[in-house]
Design an enzyme around this catalytic site. Structure first.
Site, mmCIF file in Angstrom:
data_model
loop_
_atom_site.group_PDB
_atom_site.id
_atom_site.type_symbol
_atom_site.label_atom_id
_atom_site.label_comp_id
_atom_site.label_asym_id
_atom_site.label_seq_id
_atom_site.Cartn_x
_atom_site.Cartn_y
_atom_site.Cartn_z
ATOM 1 N N GLN A 107 13.661 34.664 -12.592
ATOM 2 C CA GLN A 107 14.514 33.628 -12.000
ATOM 3 C C GLN A 107 13.833 32.887 -10.840
ATOM 4 O O GLN A 107 13.950 31.673 -10.704
ATOM 5 C CB GLN A 107 15.819 34.251 -11.509
ATOM 6 N N GLU B 74 0.836 -1.207 0.000
ATOM 7 C CA GLU B 74 0.000 0.000 0.000
ATOM 8 C C GLU B 74 0.874 1.262 0.000
ATOM 9 O O GLU B 74 0.631 2.204 -0.761
ATOM 10 C CB GLU B 74 -0.907 0.013 1.241
ATOM 11 N N GLU C 245 4.073 10.653 10.964
ATOM 12 C CA GLU C 245 4.610 10.409 12.319
ATOM 13 C C GLU C 245 4.843 8.909 12.531
ATOM 14 O O GLU C 245 5.860 8.506 13.109
ATOM 15 C CB GLU C 245 3.638 10.953 13.378
ATOM 16 N N THR D 33 0.463 7.568 8.951
ATOM 17 C CA THR D 33 0.845 8.989 8.904
ATOM 18 C C THR D 33 2.369 9.163 8.850
ATOM 19 O O THR D 33 3.118 8.228 9.134
ATOM 20 C CB THR D 33 0.329 9.727 10.161
HETATM 21 C C1 LIG Z 1 -9.662 9.783 2.638
HETATM 22 C C2 LIG Z 1 -9.251 8.656 3.518
HETATM 23 C C3 LIG Z 1 -9.316 7.355 3.046
HETATM 24 C C4 LIG Z 1 -8.972 6.289 3.880
HETATM 25 N N1 LIG Z 1 -9.142 5.007 3.437
HETATM 26 C C5 LIG Z 1 -9.023 3.975 4.313
HETATM 27 C C6 LIG Z 1 -9.375 2.639 3.940
HETATM 28 O O1 LIG Z 1 -9.753 2.365 2.796
HETATM 29 N N2 LIG Z 1 -9.295 1.655 4.869
HETATM 30 C C7 LIG Z 1 -8.888 1.910 6.153
HETATM 31 O O2 LIG Z 1 -8.850 0.982 6.955
HETATM 32 N N3 LIG Z 1 -8.512 3.161 6.541
HETATM 33 C C8 LIG Z 1 -8.581 4.188 5.650
HETATM 34 N N4 LIG Z 1 -8.235 5.473 6.038
HETATM 35 C C9 LIG Z 1 -7.782 5.703 7.401
HETATM 36 C C10 LIG Z 1 -6.317 6.107 7.511
HETATM 37 O O3 LIG Z 1 -5.498 4.993 7.302
HETATM 38 C C11 LIG Z 1 -6.147 6.736 8.895
HETATM 39 O O4 LIG Z 1 -6.816 7.986 8.866
HETATM 40 C C12 LIG Z 1 -4.701 6.936 9.262
HETATM 41 O O5 LIG Z 1 -4.048 5.713 9.452
HETATM 42 C C13 LIG Z 1 -4.556 7.767 10.559
HETATM 43 O O6 LIG Z 1 -5.387 7.270 11.571
HETATM 44 P P1 LIG Z 1 -6.369 8.266 12.348
HETATM 45 O O7 LIG Z 1 -7.083 9.063 11.336
HETATM 46 O O8 LIG Z 1 -7.161 7.480 13.303
HETATM 47 O O9 LIG Z 1 -5.423 9.252 13.145
HETATM 48 P P2 LIG Z 1 -4.876 9.031 14.633
HETATM 49 O O10 LIG Z 1 -4.284 7.687 14.753
HETATM 50 O O11 LIG Z 1 -5.924 9.425 15.589
HETATM 51 O O12 LIG Z 1 -3.716 10.112 14.672
HETATM 52 C C14 LIG Z 1 -3.942 11.493 14.924
HETATM 53 C C15 LIG Z 1 -2.574 12.195 14.944
HETATM 54 O O13 LIG Z 1 -1.778 11.630 16.006
HETATM 55 C C16 LIG Z 1 -0.564 11.173 15.478
HETATM 56 N N5 LIG Z 1 -0.117 9.970 16.178
HETATM 57 C C17 LIG Z 1 -0.835 8.836 16.443
HETATM 58 N N6 LIG Z 1 -0.048 7.947 17.061
HETATM 59 C C18 LIG Z 1 1.178 8.510 17.187
HETATM 60 C C19 LIG Z 1 2.419 8.083 17.728
HETATM 61 N N7 LIG Z 1 2.588 6.860 18.247
HETATM 62 N N8 LIG Z 1 3.464 8.942 17.695
HETATM 63 C C20 LIG Z 1 3.328 10.171 17.154
HETATM 64 N N9 LIG Z 1 2.183 10.629 16.610
HETATM 65 C C21 LIG Z 1 1.134 9.807 16.619
HETATM 66 C C22 LIG Z 1 -0.852 10.849 14.014
HETATM 67 O O14 LIG Z 1 0.323 10.820 13.251
HETATM 68 C C23 LIG Z 1 -1.783 11.994 13.656
HETATM 69 O O15 LIG Z 1 -1.040 13.133 13.367
HETATM 70 C C24 LIG Z 1 -8.520 6.552 5.191
HETATM 71 C C25 LIG Z 1 -8.397 7.862 5.656
HETATM 72 C C26 LIG Z 1 -8.773 8.895 4.839
HETATM 73 C C27 LIG Z 1 -8.696 10.301 5.395
#
Ligand SMILES: Cc1cc2nc3c(=O)[nH]c(=O)nc-3n(C[C@H](O)[C@H](O)[C@H](O)COP(=O)(O)OP(=O)(O)OC[C@H]3O[C@@H](n4cnc5c(N)ncnc54)[C@H](O)[C@@H]3O)c2cc1C
Length: 386
Positions: free
Chosen positions: A286, A249, A374, A372
């Site tokens: 430039q 992915e 992070e 993410t």
């Molecule tokens: C348009 C879209 C399509 C998507 N499609 C899919 C899909 O098809 N299937 C699916 O399963 N998911 C899907 N997702 C979900 C996506 O994978 C998650 O949004 C992503 O993994 C982040 O999880 P979260 O949104 O819960 O953020 P959170 O985990 O709540 O994180 C919030 C913030 O905290 C930070 N954070 C969290 N943990 C830590 C850490 N240990 N250390 C430092 N920082 C941290 C994160 O980096 C972020 O900045 C999709 C998301 C979007 C927006």
């Protein structure tokens, strides 16, 4: 600008011929409709059917399931070129189908599951989604709460998923569930939940900043009975499946960013050589030339790290570090390249008709989706022994 012709490994002449064909198709059949699909907040399911007809939904899949019997590199070429359509939403919908939702069935599915789900997905008849993220668990994948209780002949599922690409239109969702009370790394399994199962519903189609052409769903499971023949892989070994899927992915997302940056660079060069200000094309100033040069450098480095990761991955090596680094570099760079493209277009860049505003909105998802920035840094820190 010509198609890349220097054939960096792992691309062969055959991959490049495929690239030419896909690029022609994307430029003539998909790109002209990107704006319409953006406005509709939906791209039609016929796109799956058309891509299936061309054989491109099954490039890497075996012929016995209707695939082309190709390799990961064929899929990589497809992904990079598809992103030139200028619709992040379309690329996401197709990518979720062939890149993240069907590979686990191919790798971990039974023969029956491959016939029931993979083959019709390759034919473009059934649309797939991958459901892992939940309202209370995204980055912390092991913290999912959707629960599947063992009953006679199957499981009863309760819970919710959110942000699921193709979630609204999907005929089946490869769904992560807890199969022990504790869940976590040793208590997650995958079930294929099918449209029409009692208690399964799409609770919401979510509105987004970008990727408008794709449908992103919130899904609800209320006492959904899922028969045991829909258990994918071994019970309680689902975390392994998630990890195995992530590399591909993230590589696909990196390839998509490379394709998007290429298109943005071409569009911006064209605009900057035509648009005039203070008696000369803006590229004659430039500072604009240098901005464009920086865009080109970001593209070049993104391509280099991504192709390197792809070469390792496609040859069966552990490419965790390289894939993670590629995802980290390319997603932020792609957003910055898109933002610079908007700046160079001036007021036109802010207008819908020039398409770069859409590219910037679409690209903002990159540093969030699929893990993410992070989390990428956390993975890399672990690799450094930190
Ligand atoms: C348009 C879209 C399509 C998507 N499609 C899919 C899909 O098809 N299937 C699916 O399963 N998911 C899907 N997702 C979900 C996506 O994978 C998650 O949004 C992503 O993994 C982040 O999880 P979260 O949104 O819960 O953020 P959170 O985990 O709540 O994180 C919030 C913030 O905290 C930070 N954070 C969290 N943990 C830590 C850490 N240990 N250390 C430092 N920082 C941290 C994160 O980096 C972020 O900045 C999709 C998301 C979007 C927006």
């Amino acid at each position: 600008m010509s198609v890349q012709s220097r054939l960096p490994p792992p691309f062969t002449e055959e991959h490049e011929q495929l690239r030419e064909a896909i690029r022609r198709f994307v430029d003539t059949e998909l790109a002209p409709r990107a704006r319409e699909w953006e406005d509709d907040r939906w791209f039609p399911n016929d796109v799956f059917a058309r891509l299936a007809e061309l054989g491109w939904l099954g490039l890497k899949y075996p012929e016995e399931y209707g695939g082309e019997g190709g390799d990961y590199v064929h899929d990589a070429v497809f992904t990079e070129e598809l992103s030139r359509c200028g619709s992040g939403g379309l690329a996401a919908g197709i990518g979720a189908h062939i890149g993240i939702a069907t590979p686990p069935i191919w790798k971990f599915g039974t023969e029956d599951q491959k016939q029931r789900f993979l083959a019709p997905a390759i034919r473009g008849e059934k649309i797939a989604a991958l459901g892992i993220s939940e309202p209370d668990a995204g980055s912390d994948v092991a913290g999912i709460r959707t629960h599947a209780k063992r009953v006679d002949g199957g499981y009863v599922v309760n819970g919710a998923k959110t942000f699921i690409t193709n979630g609204v239109r999907a005929d089946f969702v490869v769904t992560a569930v807890k199969t022990t009370d504790e869940g976590g790394h040793h208590g997650i399994s995958f079930l294929v939940v099918e449209k029409g199962m009692d208690g399964y519903s799409v609770s919401r189609k979510l509105e987004k900043m970008g990727w408008h052409a794709s449908d992103t769903g919130e899904l609800a499971f209320a006492d959904v009975f899922v028969p045991e023949e829909n258990l994918l892989g071994e019970e309680n070994k689902g975390f392994y499946l998630i990890m195995a899927n992530f590399q591909w992915e993230r590589l696909l997302m990196s390839l998509g960013a490379v394709g998007a940056m290429q298109r943005l660079l071409e569009t911006t060069i064209e605009y900057a050589t035509e648009r005039r200000a203070f008696g000369r094309p803006i590229a004659g100033h430039q500072v604009i030339r240098h901005k464009i040069t920086d865009m080109a450098v970001k593209l070049e480095r993104g391509r280099a790290v991504t192709y390197n990761a792809l070469r390792l991955f496609a040859n069966g090596h552990d490419a965790l570090r390289e894939v993670t680094a590629a995802k980290l570099i390319t997603q932020r760079d792609c957003f910055e390249v898109a933002d610079e493209a908007v700046q160079i277009h001036g007021g036109a860049g802010y207008m819908k008709e020039y398409d770069v505003e859409r590219a910037a909105r679409d690209a903002r998802l990159g540093p969030i989706g699929g893990g993410t920035d992070e989390i990428m840094r956390e993975i890399l820190a672990k690799q450094l022994g930190l």
